[in-house]
Scaffold this active site. Structure first.
Site, PDB file in Angstrom:
ATOM      1  N   GLU A  59      -6.051   9.104  -0.738  1.00 30.20           N
ATOM      2  CA  GLU A  59      -6.413   7.681  -0.788  1.00 30.20           C
ATOM      3  C   GLU A  59      -7.222   7.305  -2.030  1.00 30.20           C
ATOM      4  OE1 GLU A  59      -5.216   5.378   0.944  1.00 30.20           O
ATOM      5  OE2 GLU A  59      -4.523   6.305   2.796  1.00 30.20           O
ATOM      6  N   HIS A 100       1.198   5.072  -2.070  1.00 29.49           N
ATOM      7  CA  HIS A 100       1.479   6.441  -1.616  1.00 29.49           C
ATOM      8  C   HIS A 100       2.780   7.065  -2.112  1.00 29.49           C
ATOM      9  CE1 HIS A 100      -1.785   7.127   1.208  1.00 29.49           C
ATOM     10  NE2 HIS A 100      -1.638   5.904   1.687  1.00 29.49           N
ATOM     11  N   HIS A 103       0.837  -1.208   0.000  1.00 23.59           N
ATOM     12  CA  HIS A 103       0.000   0.000   0.000  1.00 23.59           C
ATOM     13  C   HIS A 103       0.877   1.265   0.000  1.00 23.59           C
ATOM     14  CE1 HIS A 103      -3.385   2.620   0.846  1.00 23.59           C
ATOM     15  NE2 HIS A 103      -2.734   3.125   1.879  1.00 23.59           N
ATOM     16  N   SER A 143      -3.333   0.687  -5.093  1.00 20.68           N
ATOM     17  CA  SER A 143      -2.780  -0.500  -4.434  1.00 20.68           C
ATOM     18  C   SER A 143      -3.823  -1.611  -4.280  1.00 20.68           C
ATOM     19  CB  SER A 143      -2.217  -0.123  -3.059  1.00 20.68           C
ATOM     20  OG  SER A 143      -3.253   0.332  -2.207  1.00 20.68           O
TER      21      SER A 143
HETATM   22 FE   LIG Z   1      -3.046   4.963   2.911  1.00 16.78          FE
END
Ligand SMILES: [Fe+2]
Length: 302
Positions: free
Chosen positions: A224, A184, A179, A243
């Site tokens: 996000e 990110h 993730h 992700s």
């Molecule tokens: Fe996150």
């Protein structure tokens, strides 16, 4: 992604225009108010796997060390962990080519993130620093929203190092290295996105509890689950989309309403993190996102 509780670490002295952060400006990592770091949940796919738990705890302990030494310890990922990474990232790669923002695709290459092996936080942090003066700091689990977001004001992203359980490679109930590194970290190579993140961090340090909730929503619908316009098309740049196979394909399906980004609307729109997202927002550009957020944060009183 941050969890939902909040504490107070307000510091009104921070200037919104001061986006030049040096190592000397960083507060000691030992000061992180992290007594509330979440342990493994019982519904985690690895909760009943003693070997997995031991390994996850060991990698988490390396992150804990960081707060005493300030030095990122590289993880010697084993072959099983590398296998999970290769499996997940190879499947995501095909979806990224179709749906990810072109900036993101280039950023992954610039950071040397590939399907071959799990990248180390130390190498990605070094490169980020050269590109946009952003840094990574290892963390062993979810922390409260204000503490997590506040570190962005020092151009620092807290990042886990362990990897999800092998039984469900497509799913993780907590952030993991997939993730973080696939979702990110690449976006912090974008100057406008990095500055935007810093503004959110600044806001978090001086926000009221109500404003922290607003910032949490802004973060959710952008960092996000954000979409961005690109040459007449809509592309994904949010980590929760990039992700996750399921979320990424779903984001472009007819089941999702994709609205033009409106900050006032976003900060007042609640979300359900336990289900697929039915509503997403499309920003016109990262520069525009940065500017509207700068104006919004400038009204916080501190
Ligand atoms: Fe996150």
């Amino acid at each position: 992604m941050p969890s939902e509780t909040a504490t107070t670490t307000a510091d009104p002295a921070f200037s919104l225009e001061n986006i030049h952060i040096s190592d000397a400006d960083l507060p000691p990592f030992t000061d992180m108010p992290f007594e509330d770091i979440e342990e493994l949940h019982l519904d985690h796919p690895g909760a009943n796997d003693a070997e997995y738990r031991t390994r996850r705890d060991y990698i988490a302990s390396l992150s804990k060390n960081f707060r005493e030494t300030g030095i990122i310890t590289d993880v010697d990922y084993n072959e099983d962990e590398q296998g999970i990474w290769r499996h997940v990232t190879t499947r995501l790669e095909a979806l990224h080519e179709k749906y990810a923002s072109p900036f993101y695709l280039q950023a992954k290459r610039d950071l040397g993130i590939s399907t071959d092996r799990i990248p180390q936080l130390s190498e990605m942090s070094r490169r980020l620093k050269e590109l946009t003066n952003f840094r990574l700091a290892p963390i062993e689990g979810l922390v409260d929203t204000r503490a997590f977001l506040s570190w962005l004001s020092w151009r620092t992203m807290l990042s886990t190092q362990y990897i999800r359980h092998h039984s469900r490679p497509e799913y993780t109930p907590e952030p993991d290295i997939v993730h973080e590194a696939i979702g990110h970290i690449p976006m912090f190579t974008n100057q406008n996105f990095a500055d935007y993140s810093q503004f959110i961090g600044h806001g978090a340090r001086i926000a009221t509890d109500k404003q922290i909730e607003e910032l949490g929503r802004l973060y959710w619908f952008t960092v996000e689950f954000g979409l961005v316009e690109d040459k007449g098309e809509i592309k994904a740049y949010g980590a929760g989309l990039l992700s996750s196979f399921g979320e990424l394909e779903h984001a472009f399906s007819d089941e999702v309403e994709r609205r033009p980004f409106d900050l006032e609307e976003v900060i007042n729109t609640s979300y359900d993190y336990s289900d697929m997202q039915p509503l997403l927002y499309v920003i016109p550009s990262y520069a525009e996102l940065k500017e509207v957020t700068r104006r919004y944060i400038s009204h916080f009183n501190g």
